[in-house]
Structures are given as C-alpha cells and as structure tokens.
Design a protein around this motif. Sequence first.
Motif, PDB file in Angstrom:
ATOM      1  N   ILE A  71      -3.942  -2.872  -4.014  1.00 46.96           N
ATOM      2  CA  ILE A  71      -4.817  -2.153  -2.930  1.00 46.96           C
ATOM      3  C   ILE A  71      -4.232  -0.935  -3.407  1.00 46.96           C
ATOM      4  N   VAL A  72      -3.204  -0.108  -4.196  1.00 44.79           N
ATOM      5  CA  VAL A  72      -2.407   1.066  -4.625  1.00 44.79           C
ATOM      6  C   VAL A  72      -3.337   1.409  -5.458  1.00 44.79           C
ATOM      7  N   HIS A  73      -4.839   1.838  -5.186  1.00 45.43           N
ATOM      8  CA  HIS A  73      -5.682   1.644  -6.743  1.00 45.43           C
ATOM      9  C   HIS A  73      -7.189   2.128  -6.308  1.00 45.43           C
ATOM     10  N   SER A  77      -9.690   0.701  -3.617  1.00 42.54           N
ATOM     11  CA  SER A  77      -9.542   1.032  -1.989  1.00 42.54           C
ATOM     12  C   SER A  77     -10.995   1.022  -2.141  1.00 42.54           C
ATOM     13  N   GLU A  78     -11.690   1.753  -3.129  1.00 37.60           N
ATOM     14  CA  GLU A  78     -12.975   1.754  -2.806  1.00 37.60           C
ATOM     15  C   GLU A  78     -13.722   0.859  -2.161  1.00 37.60           C
ATOM     16  N   MET A  80     -12.161  -1.665  -1.322  1.00 36.77           N
ATOM     17  CA  MET A  80     -11.709  -2.173  -0.110  1.00 36.77           C
ATOM     18  C   MET A  80     -13.012  -1.520   1.075  1.00 36.77           C
ATOM     19  N   ASP A  81     -13.427  -0.265   0.633  1.00 36.23           N
ATOM     20  CA  ASP A  81     -13.632   0.491   1.482  1.00 36.23           C
ATOM     21  C   ASP A  81     -15.449  -0.098   1.784  1.00 36.23           C
ATOM     22  N   THR A  96      -7.004  -9.051   4.710  1.00 33.94           N
ATOM     23  CA  THR A  96      -6.705  -8.579   2.965  1.00 33.94           C
ATOM     24  C   THR A  96      -5.792  -9.236   2.056  1.00 33.94           C
ATOM     25  N   LEU A  97      -5.784  -9.613   1.772  1.00 37.35           N
ATOM     26  CA  LEU A  97      -4.555 -10.360   0.827  1.00 37.35           C
ATOM     27  C   LEU A  97      -4.487  -9.946  -1.048  1.00 37.35           C
ATOM     28  N   GLN A  98      -3.141  -9.556  -1.100  1.00 38.62           N
ATOM     29  CA  GLN A  98      -3.233  -8.679  -2.108  1.00 38.62           C
ATOM     30  C   GLN A  98      -1.961  -9.931  -3.476  1.00 38.62           C
ATOM     31  N   ASN A 100      -0.962  -9.311  -6.383  1.00 39.95           N
ATOM     32  CA  ASN A 100      -0.101  -8.680  -7.391  1.00 39.95           C
ATOM     33  C   ASN A 100       0.181  -9.110  -8.614  1.00 39.95           C
TER      34      ASN A 100
END
Lengths: 339, 339
Positions: A71-73, A77-78, A80-81, A96-98, A100
């Motif tokens: 998500i830290v990207h 993140s756009e 996801m928005d 939401t799942l990551q 990795n």
Amino acid sequence: MKPTTLKDIAHELNISVATVSKALKGYSDVSSSTKKAVLKMAKKMNYIPNTVAVNLRTQQTKTLGVIIPAIVHHFFSEVMDGIIKEAKKHGYLVITLQSNENYQLEKKQLILLQQKRVDGILISLSNDTPNFDHINAILQKKIPIVMFDKIAKLVECSKVVIDDKLAAYNAVSYLIEKGYKRIAHFRGSLNPQISIDRFLGYRKALVDHGIPFDPKLVYICDNNDDFNDGYNNAKKMLEEHNDIDAVFTITDVVAVGILKYLKENDIKIPEDIALFGFSNWFMSSVITPSLSSVTQPGFKMGKKSTKILIEEIKCINKGIPYSFQTCVLPTSLVIRNSS
Amino acid sequence: MKPTTLKDIAHELNISVATVSKALKGYSDVSSSTKKAVLKMAKKMNYIPNTVAVNLRTQQTKTLGVIIPAIVHHFFSEVMDGIIKEAKKHGYLVITLQSNENYQLEKKQLILLQQKRVDGILISLSNDTPNFDHINAILQKKIPIVMFDKIAKLVECSKVVIDDKLAAYNAVSYLIEKGYKRIAHFRGSLNPQISIDRFLGYRKALVDHGIPFDPKLVYICDNNDDFNDGYNNAKKMLEEHNDIDAVFTITDVVAVGILKYLKENDIKIPEDIALFGFSNWFMSSVITPSLSSVTQPGFKMGKKSTKILIEEIKCINKGIPYSFQTCVLPTSLVIRNSS
C-alpha cells in the motif's frame, strides 16, 4: 450496553418478533400504525439491523476483497483510492490485504477472503507468483475476480491494465528521436508481466529504429519501485559503461535514485545522460531536473476494476451470463526537463 | 460450483450433520476414526468453514474497521501498512474507509462499520469534524475505538499520537538558534488538533526566545498536505513581506510547494529563506535542496494503535476491565540542506 434486538423492540411494544421484523421490512400485512410505532421505537432504542444475519439469508456480504503487493506506493494508494470510492458508490465495503510481493502470502489471503465470503476479489499479483492455480481455484467457485496492473494473461477473468509494451515503446522511441543512441534500461524483476512488457517495448523501439539491442545495458531492479535499486545500479552502470547517454526506467522512483547518483557525481541531466521514468508520480514534476515519464492512471484503474467486478457480481446474483473484459486504459508521455 | 457444506460431507459419509460439525471442532464425544474420516472428506471436498455463520455464534467477526481522511498520502499509507500488518499477526482483517475530510461521511461510515459488526475501530478524524457525539455513541455500545494522529482530546478512548506541539517547538527553536528571526508558519486548517498543536509549538518557540509573535506571518493551508497550498501561499507571502527568512510548515508537501516557488523566483534556500517541514517524507531527502523535517512515525503509529485495539477487544470478550491509554510516540528533527 448490548445492541438493541428485534426482541427488545417486540417486548417494549408487546407484539411478536415476527411483526417487528415485518414492520421494519415494510411488509404489507402489517398495519401502518404498527409500522409507525415500530419505527419510532426502533429509533428511540437506537436499533441497528444485524447485517451479519442478513448476509446469511441473501448470501451476500456487500464486501469486496483487495490483494495488492504494497500500500505504501503512490501508484497503489491511488488505485486503492479509486477502489474504495467506486465501492462506496455501490454500497460495498473493501477489505485490503497486502501480499508484500510474496506468493505464499497471496495464496493464503485468497483463501481468507473466500472464508470471509467476500462477494468478489480484486488482485494485483505479487512479483514472485509463479503459477495461477490459486486464482483459478477461486474462479471455479464462481467468486468473480478482476485483475489489475500486475495480471496473468493466461487466467480467464476480467482485467484492467495499461499497454505497458506500447507505453515503453513510445518512451524509448521519443529518446531515440531526440538523438540518444546508447539507451540503458533499468527493468523490474524477471517475473511480472509489466516488467516483461516494458522491457519488450524498450527492445522493440531500439530494433525498429535500427539500434542494436545490447543485453549488457539492461539492469535489474528487483524491487521495481526502490530508490536504492536505482541509485546502486546507476553506480554500477557508470563503472561498466562510459558511453550511456540515456536511461529508461521501470518506475519514477528508480529514476529518482539514478538522478540522485548522477547529481552527486556532477553528471548533467539531460546533457550527459537523459532520464525517462514510468508512472508520472506527482513528485516527478517537482524534482530538479523534472522527470519525463509515462502517465499511469492509478485512480482510474481502481475505479474501472471495481466497476467491472460489481457488474459481474450482479450478473452472478441474477443468474445472467457475462463475458470477461480486458480493459486497456490509455497512457501518454509527459516530457519534462530530464530528457 | 456451490461451496461444500457440512450437509454435503454428512451425506457423503452417511452420518449426521451434528457429528460432522463436532468432528471438525475436535469434540471428544466423536471417535477418532470418525474424526479422521470427516477431516479427510472435508479436505477432499475442499470444505471451507463458513465464517459468517461462525461469527453469529461467537459474536466476533475478526474484522477491524479503519476510517482515515485519505489513503493517497504518504503518511496515511504508512499508517495503513502498520495497521494491516499488525492486524494480520492477530488474525484480523481490515476494512478501510476514507472520510475525504468530510464530517457527514465520517458519521455515516462509523454507523456502517457498526452494522458490519467490526470488533473494533481505528479512526483519524476529518478536518471538519466539529463534535464527537458520533464517536461517543459507538463507545457507549462497548465497541472499542482507538484514535490516532488526528484525535479529539475530549473523547474518552485510547489514543496514539506524537507530541505535535513539542515537535513544532523543537523545529522552530532550531531555526531561531541558527539565527533566523522572521519565521513564517504555513499552518493547516483551523479545526484539527494537530494543526492547532503545531501552531502553538511554533508560537511558544518564538515567545520563549524573545521573538514577538506576528499573526500576519501565519498562512493557512486548508488541505494540510497540498503542494499547491504551499506554492500559492509562498507567492502571497513574498508579495506581503520582504523580510521573511524562514518558514516552518505543517507538512513536507506544503514545504515542497514553497520550495518550487522560491526556486522559480531565484530565491536561495537556505541563504535567503530556510525551510523546515513536518513528517520526513522519504522524498524530502531527494529534492534539491534536501528538506529539514520532523520525523512522524506512520508505520509505528499504525502498529501501536492496532495492538492497543486488539488488546481492548480481548478484554471485552473476556469481561476483563481495562483502562484507556494515550501513547505518545517519539519524534526527532532531521536536519538537511534547507535550513
């Protein structure tokens, strides 16, 4: 304080639970005065319908599951928005799942979402996903899946992508037409389709313009979006080659890593070496020199994927057949000072 | 293909549904040979427990709800990363909602999460949330809430924050000790506590160092994290004042907006005007000049908030009393070339 139940309301009004339930659902065999009394009491007692129970009846949870690599990207993140906003429009919640970038985790998360009885799943594959049995297993259970960005071409489901090969081809062709001849490529890891396609676009642009493809000019950035990958490979590249005049990168963040190394070593951009990134991150316009890039419509990709998924869920619920779609969103080149 | 049910397994083995259910739960009144047979058949038939049904029994959904102002923001995406990872460690899934800094939406989303029977809620308030009745209403129903970053001091629940006032005080004191005297502040909107506290820290640092506070030097950036707010207010500030020698900003992104305007107008950083940001976004080290900033531990904040929330859920389930905690995470100054 325990939540108010139908029983509590029935008790207060001295009527049956069935009548309360019917009144709340607006059934015609309950008189309008009873309905009014029930609604008033429900409001007074702060009654909230138990949607978990409702789910059991309708077999719907009104929940979508999303699996993304991280998500830290900015790009994700756009996305996801876009997903969360489109889901909201249709009354769906988003889990939401990551992954990795981990295949084993991605597999487990798909099963978990299935256990949670999500109505549909959106997924962007991890870099090290070697096969797609876990995706097919879910699809076989008639749980719809829409893949976006990092997709598997072989899986039969709907997909939302950009034309990575064409976008890369256009970016590298632009560099060639500007007169650059020794163009390196900082690619992503070997497995993901987007990484393969961007590389193929790079190579095709060279060949089509009569420039021989030199595999030694291709550097692998395993993390795709890692600033340090760009920085360290730039160092390596300059030690190995003194004739590079441009670099096309898998992402903007990799390009910014190169940019930092070049600046530290007084190499002028774009006079000595031009840079061309990918994703048009908003920071690309702010750094010095500003970075040329390919636009990658994250928000639109999230919205479109969610829209398709919800359409498929509706078709399944109504028993209407539907066809899988592959939606290719347009990209464009943004030319700035780095090229 | 419909999912396999307990009934299907019972049918295949010609035993009762109750026996299948007991066998899967490992009850001692089922023989071990029956247990083995049930487990083998469940595996063969690809049986997945219906957790929606399980939820009704245990009254737990193993789901946490999160309400954040926006996901496309490096700090909040780091927080989400921490939340999702910590939740996963304890077997919880995360439903993410975005309030878009809108109070009405935030209110609706809290009710929605309650309807979804989440076990607990994490929230960072929107900028325009004027009162906290909606939060208190949920807490009264014994649904635990942990607030983070943008909190309400008056609400009685656990909170995870940084000391915004102290962090701002330290940043501005550093500027003063370096010799800057006319220090402007680009603050956030008037309502949020973080915006108030960072402003109060700025003002206190001035006063404590014998520099008169001048309200005309305070500019409001309504979006907190908007690059354009920084850019436009920088223009305004330079038209109104020709003696500013430093600016302390509510976020790094605002500072980058100022930086762009100053560079376009050949104003040297930090010789003419120094800049000090807030949040230590990773890009702050890459831009030219690199930006001094306050570290804001997003990932840790997400992890810690989730940890506290899950502890509270456990206490509620076991009927053990617990006290609310306020956890203040440490920050530090990162000094780079912009000051």
